[in-house]
Write a protein that holds these residues in place. Structure first.
Motif, mmCIF file in Angstrom:
data_model
loop_
_atom_site.group_PDB
_atom_site.id
_atom_site.type_symbol
_atom_site.label_atom_id
_atom_site.label_comp_id
_atom_site.label_asym_id
_atom_site.label_seq_id
_atom_site.Cartn_x
_atom_site.Cartn_y
_atom_site.Cartn_z
ATOM 1 N N GLU A 53 -0.552 -2.772 3.144
ATOM 2 C CA GLU A 53 0.048 -4.075 2.840
ATOM 3 C C GLU A 53 1.568 -4.011 2.984
ATOM 4 O OE1 GLU A 53 0.254 -7.349 -0.813
ATOM 5 O OE2 GLU A 53 -1.085 -5.608 -0.959
ATOM 6 N N ALA A 54 2.160 -2.908 2.494
ATOM 7 C CA ALA A 54 3.611 -2.721 2.612
ATOM 8 C C ALA A 54 4.013 -2.592 4.075
ATOM 9 C CB ALA A 54 4.041 -1.477 1.830
ATOM 10 N N CYS A 55 3.179 -1.935 4.860
ATOM 11 C CA CYS A 55 3.435 -1.775 6.292
ATOM 12 C C CYS A 55 3.457 -3.136 6.975
ATOM 13 C CB CYS A 55 2.359 -0.879 6.914
ATOM 14 S SG CYS A 55 2.613 -0.501 8.661
ATOM 15 N N ASN A 56 2.479 -3.954 6.646
ATOM 16 C CA ASN A 56 2.388 -5.300 7.213
ATOM 17 C C ASN A 56 3.585 -6.149 6.801
ATOM 18 O OD1 ASN A 56 0.806 -7.326 8.700
ATOM 19 N ND2 ASN A 56 0.611 -8.328 6.718
ATOM 20 N N ASN A 57 4.008 -6.003 5.555
ATOM 21 C CA ASN A 57 5.175 -6.742 5.056
ATOM 22 C C ASN A 57 6.476 -6.280 5.705
ATOM 23 O OD1 ASN A 57 3.546 -8.242 3.361
ATOM 24 N ND2 ASN A 57 3.877 -6.910 1.592
ATOM 25 N N SER A 58 6.451 -5.067 6.267
ATOM 26 C CA SER A 58 7.625 -4.528 6.962
ATOM 27 C C SER A 58 7.634 -4.901 8.442
ATOM 28 C CB SER A 58 7.661 -2.999 6.825
ATOM 29 O OG SER A 58 7.722 -2.610 5.477
ATOM 30 N N ASP A 59 6.703 -5.785 8.822
ATOM 31 C CA ASP A 59 6.585 -6.233 10.225
ATOM 32 C C ASP A 59 6.264 -5.077 11.177
ATOM 33 O OD1 ASP A 59 7.100 -8.922 9.607
ATOM 34 O OD2 ASP A 59 9.269 -8.584 9.679
ATOM 35 N N GLN A 60 5.526 -4.093 10.656
ATOM 36 C CA GLN A 60 5.078 -2.967 11.475
ATOM 37 C C GLN A 60 3.573 -3.110 11.700
ATOM 38 O OE1 GLN A 60 6.655 -0.269 12.799
ATOM 39 N NE2 GLN A 60 8.704 -0.630 12.007
ATOM 40 N N PRO A 61 3.082 -2.916 12.929
ATOM 41 C CA PRO A 61 1.631 -2.992 13.169
ATOM 42 C C PRO A 61 0.901 -1.907 12.385
ATOM 43 C CG PRO A 61 2.866 -3.042 15.236
ATOM 44 C CD PRO A 61 3.842 -2.657 14.157
ATOM 45 N N VAL A 62 -0.016 -2.313 11.530
ATOM 46 C CA VAL A 62 -0.754 -1.360 10.701
ATOM 47 C C VAL A 62 -1.488 -0.347 11.566
ATOM 48 C CG1 VAL A 62 -2.653 -1.121 9.038
ATOM 49 C CG2 VAL A 62 -0.984 -2.967 8.779
ATOM 50 N N ALA A 92 3.594 5.981 7.554
ATOM 51 C CA ALA A 92 2.475 5.667 6.661
ATOM 52 C C ALA A 92 2.523 6.545 5.413
ATOM 53 C CB ALA A 92 1.145 5.858 7.391
ATOM 54 N N CYS A 93 2.819 7.827 5.591
ATOM 55 C CA CYS A 93 2.930 8.740 4.447
ATOM 56 C C CYS A 93 4.065 8.304 3.528
ATOM 57 C CB CYS A 93 3.163 10.165 4.926
ATOM 58 S SG CYS A 93 1.763 10.906 5.792
ATOM 59 N N TYR A 94 5.164 7.862 4.114
ATOM 60 C CA TYR A 94 6.301 7.376 3.331
ATOM 61 C C TYR A 94 5.867 6.200 2.458
ATOM 62 C CZ TYR A 94 10.571 4.692 2.391
ATOM 63 O OH TYR A 94 11.560 3.967 1.785
ATOM 64 N N LEU A 95 5.127 5.257 3.048
ATOM 65 C CA LEU A 95 4.662 4.096 2.293
ATOM 66 C C LEU A 95 3.653 4.501 1.215
ATOM 67 C CD1 LEU A 95 4.213 1.521 5.199
ATOM 68 C CD2 LEU A 95 6.096 1.652 3.557
#
Length: 285
Positions: A53-62, A92-95
C-alpha cells in the motif's frame, strides 16, 4: 573509497540477499521474516500488504518491487522445500521494515540499513552521479544534495515546531551529536581543527558527506512519517537517527565521522570548477 559506508558484506540483511537470473538483487520474504523475528510467516503477511500500500502511495508500480514466487527454504539435515513467498526489491524491504514492529531492535537496524542502502542506490542510479570519477566531483555532488535536503529538513522541522533560528541550531546540533558520538558543532570544529568561520560541511570528504546526507534525509522522512510534534521530540528524533547511522557505520567497519580527515574547502573546488566553465577554450591554430 577506503572505509566507505557502502561496504555492507557483514550485515545480516546483506547475507540473505540473492541474485536472480537477470543479475537483479532481491530478498525472499520468508527469510526476511525470520531475520525480523516473526515466528510464523502468516504473521508477516499483513506487513507485506501494508508495504504494498505504501509502495502504491509512493507512485511506484507494486509489481516492480513485489513478485510472488517459490522460495527455497532449508530445513534440518540438509532438507529443502519450495514454499510460496514474495520476491522483494531493496525498496520493498525498506517499506516493509518501516511497517514492521518498531519495538524489535532488529527492525530498527533494518530501517537504518535499508534506508541508507535505498538512498545510496538512488544516488548511484542518477546519471549525473555515474559520470563522476574524482573525489572532488563526488564531494560537489553530495554537498549540493545535502544543501537541498537540509532545506527540506528545515521545513519538516518547522512543521514539527522548530520555528526560531536558535531552536533550529539546537535541533541541528542534536543530529550532529547522534552521528558524532556526542560531539556537537563546536566540539567537531575543535576536533577537526577548524576555525569558527569555517563550515563543517565544506571540509568533509565524500564519505562523511554521505553519512550526513543520510542523517538529514532519514530525519526528514521520520519527522513527516511519524508526525513528530514539539521541539523536544524533534531534537530527540534527530539525535536518534544520527545515532542509528553511526551504529550502521560501526557495524560495517567504517571510520567514525569525527575521525575522517579534514578536506580542502569545497569553496575552492567550486571556484576552480567555475573557472573551467567561464574560461573559453583556445582555438587550435
Amino acid at each position: 573509497m577506503k572505509n566507505n559506508i557502502q561496504n555492507t558484506t557483514n550485515t545480516i540483511f546483506e547475507q540473505i540477499k540473492e541474485i536472480d537470473e537477470n543479475g537483479n538483487e532481491f530478498w525472499g520474504a520468508r527469510k526476511l521474516s525470520k531475520i525480523l523475528e516473526y515466528s510464523e510467516f502468516r504473521h508477516f503477511l499483513p506487513v507485506i500488504e501494508r508495504a504494498k500500500e505504501a509502495c502504491n502511495n509512493s507512485d511506484q508500480p507494486v509489481s516492480d518491487h513485489f513478485e510472488d514466487y517459490l522460495e527455497q527454504i532449508n530445513f534440518g539435515k540438509g532438507a529443502k522445500k519450495e514454499m510460496e513467498s514474495v520476491k522483494l526489491s531493496r525498496f520493498a524491504c525498506y517499506l516493509i521494515v518501516q511497517n514492521a514492529d518498531p519495538s524489535k531492535e532488529v527492525v530498527a537496524q533494518g530501517q537504518t540499513y535499508f534506508a541508507i542502502q535505498t538512498r545510496l542506490q538512488e544516488i548511484q542510479q542518477m546519471d549525473d552521479y555515474n559520470r563522476l570519477s574524482t573525489e572532488e566531483e563526488k564531494r560537489l555532488f553530495l554537498r549540493n544534495e545535502l544543501k537541498k535536503h537540509n532545506l527540506q529538513l528545515a521545513e519538516a522541522a518547522k512543521d514539527a515546531g522548530v520555528i526560531q533560528p536558535v531552536d533550529y541550531a539546537i535541533f541541528q546540533n542534536h543530529g550532529y551529536m547522534g552521528l558524532y558520538g556526542g560531539l556537537g558543532a563546536k566540539e567537531i570544529h575543535a576536533r577537526k581543527g577548524l576555525k569558527k568561520s569555517q563550515q563543517i560541511l565544506d571540509h568533509m570528504g565524500s564519505t562523511e558527506l554521505a553519512a550526513n546526507l543520510f542523517r538529514a534525509t532519514q530525519t526528514e522522512d521520520k519527522l513527516k512519517r511519524d508526525k513528530i510534534k514539539g521541539k523536544t521530540n524533534a531534537n530527540k528524533t534527530h539525535f536518534e537517527v544520527g545515532k542509528k547511522v553511526r551504529q550502521t557505520i560501526k557495524d560495517l567497519g567504517g571510520t567514525m565521522p569525527e575521525n575522517l580527515p579534514v578536506e580542502e574547502s569545497i569553496k575552492n573546488i567550486e571556484k576552480a570548477e567555475s573557472k573551467k566553465i567561464s574560461t573559453p577554450k583556445k582555438k587550435k591554430e
